[in-house]
Design a protein around this motif. Structure first.
Motif, PDB file in Angstrom:
ATOM      1  N   GLN A   1       0.827  -1.199   0.000  1.00  0.00           N
ATOM      2  CA  GLN A   1       0.000   0.000   0.000  1.00  0.00           C
ATOM      3  C   GLN A   1       0.867   1.257   0.000  1.00  0.00           C
ATOM      4  OE1 GLN A   1      -3.399  -0.125  -0.294  1.00  0.00           O
ATOM      5  NE2 GLN A   1      -3.154   2.071  -0.687  1.00  0.00           N
ATOM      6  N   ARG A   2       1.898   1.229   0.847  1.00  0.00           N
ATOM      7  CA  ARG A   2       2.787   2.374   0.948  1.00  0.00           C
ATOM      8  C   ARG A   2       3.521   2.606  -0.369  1.00  0.00           C
ATOM      9  NH1 ARG A   2       5.596   4.371   5.887  1.00  0.00           N
ATOM     10  NH2 ARG A   2       7.187   5.817   5.172  1.00  0.00           N
ATOM     11  N   PHE A   3       3.948   1.506  -0.997  1.00  0.00           N
ATOM     12  CA  PHE A   3       4.644   1.575  -2.283  1.00  0.00           C
ATOM     13  C   PHE A   3       3.721   2.177  -3.347  1.00  0.00           C
ATOM     14  CE2 PHE A   3       6.022  -0.699  -6.265  1.00  0.00           C
ATOM     15  CZ  PHE A   3       7.267  -0.104  -6.384  1.00  0.00           C
ATOM     16  N   ASP A   4       2.485   1.666  -3.406  1.00  0.00           N
ATOM     17  CA  ASP A   4       1.525   2.171  -4.399  1.00  0.00           C
ATOM     18  C   ASP A   4       1.223   3.654  -4.172  1.00  0.00           C
ATOM     19  OD1 ASP A   4       1.444  -0.311  -5.535  1.00  0.00           O
ATOM     20  OD2 ASP A   4      -0.451  -0.918  -4.621  1.00  0.00           O
ATOM     21  N   ASP A   5       1.043   4.032  -2.903  1.00  0.00           N
ATOM     22  CA  ASP A   5       0.767   5.440  -2.590  1.00  0.00           C
ATOM     23  C   ASP A   5       1.936   6.334  -2.992  1.00  0.00           C
ATOM     24  OD1 ASP A   5      -1.626   4.680  -1.596  1.00  0.00           O
ATOM     25  OD2 ASP A   5      -1.063   4.808   0.528  1.00  0.00           O
ATOM     26  N   PHE A   6       3.139   5.807  -2.764  1.00  0.00           N
ATOM     27  CA  PHE A   6       4.361   6.539  -3.107  1.00  0.00           C
ATOM     28  C   PHE A   6       4.395   6.826  -4.615  1.00  0.00           C
ATOM     29  CE2 PHE A   6       8.951   6.871  -3.910  1.00  0.00           C
ATOM     30  CZ  PHE A   6       9.382   7.641  -2.840  1.00  0.00           C
ATOM     31  N   LEU A   7       4.108   5.790  -5.406  1.00  0.00           N
ATOM     32  CA  LEU A   7       4.124   5.947  -6.868  1.00  0.00           C
ATOM     33  C   LEU A   7       2.983   6.855  -7.333  1.00  0.00           C
ATOM     34  CD1 LEU A   7       5.022   2.407  -8.281  1.00  0.00           C
ATOM     35  CD2 LEU A   7       6.494   4.201  -7.382  1.00  0.00           C
ATOM     36  N   LEU A   8       1.838   6.713  -6.677  1.00  0.00           N
ATOM     37  CA  LEU A   8       0.676   7.526  -7.046  1.00  0.00           C
ATOM     38  C   LEU A   8       0.977   9.015  -6.856  1.00  0.00           C
ATOM     39  CD1 LEU A   8      -2.257   6.974  -7.982  1.00  0.00           C
ATOM     40  CD2 LEU A   8      -2.958   7.288  -5.611  1.00  0.00           C
ATOM     41  N   LYS A   9       1.644   9.314  -5.756  1.00  0.00           N
ATOM     42  CA  LYS A   9       1.968  10.710  -5.462  1.00  0.00           C
ATOM     43  C   LYS A   9       2.936  11.265  -6.514  1.00  0.00           C
ATOM     44  CE  LYS A   9       2.453  13.699  -1.561  1.00  0.00           C
ATOM     45  NZ  LYS A   9       2.694  13.875  -0.140  1.00  0.00           N
ATOM     46  N   ILE A  10       3.921  10.452  -6.871  1.00  0.00           N
ATOM     47  CA  ILE A  10       4.866  10.868  -7.913  1.00  0.00           C
ATOM     48  C   ILE A  10       4.122  11.114  -9.222  1.00  0.00           C
ATOM     49  CG2 ILE A  10       6.723  10.021  -9.411  1.00  0.00           C
ATOM     50  CD1 ILE A  10       7.984   8.710  -6.976  1.00  0.00           C
ATOM     51  N   ASN A  11       3.210  10.202  -9.556  1.00  0.00           N
ATOM     52  CA  ASN A  11       2.505  10.331 -10.833  1.00  0.00           C
ATOM     53  C   ASN A  11       1.565  11.527 -10.872  1.00  0.00           C
ATOM     54  OD1 ASN A  11       3.526   8.571 -12.710  1.00  0.00           O
ATOM     55  ND2 ASN A  11       2.400   6.818 -11.893  1.00  0.00           N
ATOM     56  N   LYS A  12       0.991  11.871  -9.722  1.00  0.00           N
ATOM     57  CA  LYS A  12       0.145  13.071  -9.690  1.00  0.00           C
ATOM     58  C   LYS A  12       0.967  14.297 -10.058  1.00  0.00           C
ATOM     59  CE  LYS A  12      -3.762  12.091  -6.695  1.00  0.00           C
ATOM     60  NZ  LYS A  12      -4.106  11.892  -5.289  1.00  0.00           N
ATOM     61  N   ALA A  13       2.176  14.361  -9.518  1.00  0.00           N
ATOM     62  CA  ALA A  13       3.038  15.515  -9.807  1.00  0.00           C
ATOM     63  C   ALA A  13       3.543  15.471 -11.248  1.00  0.00           C
ATOM     64  CB  ALA A  13       4.213  15.538  -8.833  1.00  0.00           C
ATOM     65  N   LEU A  14       3.946  14.285 -11.701  1.00  0.00           N
ATOM     66  CA  LEU A  14       4.488  14.170 -13.063  1.00  0.00           C
ATOM     67  C   LEU A  14       3.436  14.481 -14.123  1.00  0.00           C
ATOM     68  CD1 LEU A  14       6.736  10.939 -12.949  1.00  0.00           C
ATOM     69  CD2 LEU A  14       7.477  13.321 -13.016  1.00  0.00           C
ATOM     70  N   SER A  15       2.164  14.251 -13.783  1.00  0.00           N
ATOM     71  CA  SER A  15       1.111  14.449 -14.782  1.00  0.00           C
ATOM     72  C   SER A  15       1.016  15.914 -15.215  1.00  0.00           C
ATOM     73  CB  SER A  15      -0.231  13.960 -14.245  1.00  0.00           C
ATOM     74  OG  SER A  15      -0.659  14.785 -13.185  1.00  0.00           O
ATOM     75  N   TYR A  16       1.487  16.831 -14.361  1.00  0.00           N
ATOM     76  CA  TYR A  16       1.450  18.254 -14.735  1.00  0.00           C
ATOM     77  C   TYR A  16       2.342  18.544 -15.934  1.00  0.00           C
ATOM     78  CZ  TYR A  16      -1.056  19.311 -10.451  1.00  0.00           C
ATOM     79  OH  TYR A  16      -2.002  19.356  -9.463  1.00  0.00           O
ATOM     80  N   VAL A  17       3.388  17.730 -16.094  1.00  0.00           N
ATOM     81  CA  VAL A  17       4.283  17.942 -17.236  1.00  0.00           C
ATOM     82  C   VAL A  17       4.163  16.785 -18.231  1.00  0.00           C
ATOM     83  CG1 VAL A  17       5.964  19.499 -16.224  1.00  0.00           C
ATOM     84  CG2 VAL A  17       6.145  17.050 -15.769  1.00  0.00           C
ATOM     85  N   GLN A  18       3.028  16.088 -18.171  1.00  0.00           N
ATOM     86  CA  GLN A  18       2.714  14.986 -19.086  1.00  0.00           C
ATOM     87  C   GLN A  18       3.753  13.871 -19.075  1.00  0.00           C
ATOM     88  OE1 GLN A  18       0.480  15.706 -22.646  1.00  0.00           O
ATOM     89  NE2 GLN A  18       0.761  17.901 -22.435  1.00  0.00           N
ATOM     90  N   PHE A  19       4.326  13.626 -17.904  1.00  0.00           N
ATOM     91  CA  PHE A  19       5.181  12.463 -17.724  1.00  0.00           C
ATOM     92  C   PHE A  19       4.449  11.452 -16.857  1.00  0.00           C
ATOM     93  CE2 PHE A  19       8.774  15.332 -18.779  1.00  0.00           C
ATOM     94  CZ  PHE A  19       9.410  14.528 -19.704  1.00  0.00           C
ATOM     95  N   GLU A  20       4.892  10.210 -16.916  1.00  0.00           N
ATOM     96  CA  GLU A  20       4.277   9.178 -16.088  1.00  0.00           C
ATOM     97  C   GLU A  20       5.318   8.144 -15.694  1.00  0.00           C
ATOM     98  OE1 GLU A  20       1.045   7.103 -18.044  1.00  0.00           O
ATOM     99  OE2 GLU A  20       1.109   5.504 -16.550  1.00  0.00           O
ATOM    100  N   LEU A  21       5.284   7.737 -14.435  1.00  0.00           N
ATOM    101  CA  LEU A  21       6.150   6.644 -13.979  1.00  0.00           C
ATOM    102  C   LEU A  21       5.358   5.356 -14.140  1.00  0.00           C
ATOM    103  CD1 LEU A  21       7.986   6.587 -10.522  1.00  0.00           C
ATOM    104  CD2 LEU A  21       7.389   4.573 -11.815  1.00  0.00           C
TER     105      LEU A  21
END
Ligand SMILES: [Zn+2]
Ligand SMILES: [Zn+2]
Length: 316
Positions: free
Chosen positions: A43-63
């Motif tokens: 859960q912690r791992f998924d949340d960690f990635l989700l948070k990164i992806n929310k930020a990356l989405s502003y510049v149209q990047f995705e992990l």
């Protein structure tokens, strides 16, 4: 804007500077930063990635994670969601080099035998003219489409140099038997392109079956990744049949290849591919008549490529 802490930033920086990372490397970074393992604290791992992806989405990047289909190994990487090759391949590659890359990818995914590879010679013989013909036939004069000099003059040695660069940058890869396959970056990046271009999907995981085993039954189009076969047949003891048509699937697994599958989504253990060896089929050369046909796959952002091709002509 989503607030990222230094841990998130460290992960992003590692992926951007080092390129796609193998799952175990990626997990080690996560564990080093958080003191948790993805296996024990999913859960912690998924949340960690989700948070990164929310930020990356502003510049149209995705992990995202993907499997390298030649060995089943999972990789994580940051992809650019802007759908044209100029931004994906960056400013490093020329229009002709990108056209060459597209031609190779298309040749590989169109292989009905799902070998997922092309020979060096076949790659060097690919005609870049096909890449322009798809979009510029309306501009043809006297029935002969105009081919930009940059593509027409793209020599064998330039192709060889480009192959080396694309392999170096992990857009392409070289298989142990010296064939050219897709690189990790292409598997990461082309997921939606595979779907929109009807690259047949694996019966088990539903991802594109670029490198896959085929059902033996005539007329059955089922294809399954070697690593998915292994997983499927280890779950169904004694029942080794095609999930689509029920025909027996010739498959042998040795003790050394016994499945160690802790995480259902992304097993950490990679094994060499097994299964029925398919005879390598010679890829049919795409005839001129097929070029504008619907069977001809085209990469996303084709219009952009063509646009810049034309503008480069005007500049000359
Ligand atoms: Zn699969
Ligand atoms: Zn079948």
């Amino acid at each position: 804007m989503t607030e990222l802490n230094w841990r998130h930033q460290t992960v992003i920086q590692a992926l951007l500077s080092r390129g796609p990372l193998k799952e175990d490397q990626f997990h080690r970074i996560f564990t080093g930063l958080t003191g948790k393992t993805p296996g024990s604290d999913r859960q912690r791992f998924d949340d960690f990635l989700l948070k990164i992806n929310k930020a990356l989405s502003y510049v149209q990047f995705e992990l995202r994670g993907c499997r390298f289909q030649y060995d089943g190994q999972v990789y994580y990487g940051v992809v650019n969601n802007v759908s044209d090759e100029e931004s994906k391949l960056g400013t490093k590659y020329s229009v002709a080099q990108i056209a060459f890359y597209k031609a190779i990818i298309e040749a590989i995914v169109q292989d009905g035998a799902a070998q997922g590879t092309i020979s060096n010679i076949d790659a060097l013989n690919l005609r870049l003219e096909n890449q322009v013909l798809m979009g510029t036939t309306s501009q043809s004069h006297g029935g002969l489409p105009h081919v930009p000099p940059a593509l027409k003059n793209f020599s064998i040695s330039m192709k060889e140099k480009t192959l080396d660069e694309l392999v170096q940058d992990q857009w392409l890869s070289v298989t142990p038997d010296n064939y050219i396959g897709l690189g990790v970056r292409s598997f990461l990046d082309l997921r939606s392109w595979f779907r929109s271009n009807d690259v047949p999907a694996c019966e088990v995981c539903n991802e594109a079956g670029v490198k896959a085993a085929l059902c033996q039954k005539e007329g059955c189009i089922a294809r399954i990744h070697e690593y998915c076969l292994k997983k499927l047949f280890s779950e169904r003891k004694g029942e080794r049949v095609c999930p689509s048509c029920g025909t027996q699937w010739q498959y042998t697994v040795t003790k050394a290849e016994a499945v160690e599958d802790d995480e259902p989504n992304y097993p950490t253990q990679s094994q060499p591919p097994v299964g029925p060896k398919k005879k390598r089929l010679r890829r049919n050369e795409i005839g001129d008549g097929d070029i504008s046909g619907s069977s001809q796959a085209s990469l996303p952002g084709g219009p952009n490529l063509r646009r810049s091709t034309r503008s480069s002509i005007r500049l000359q």
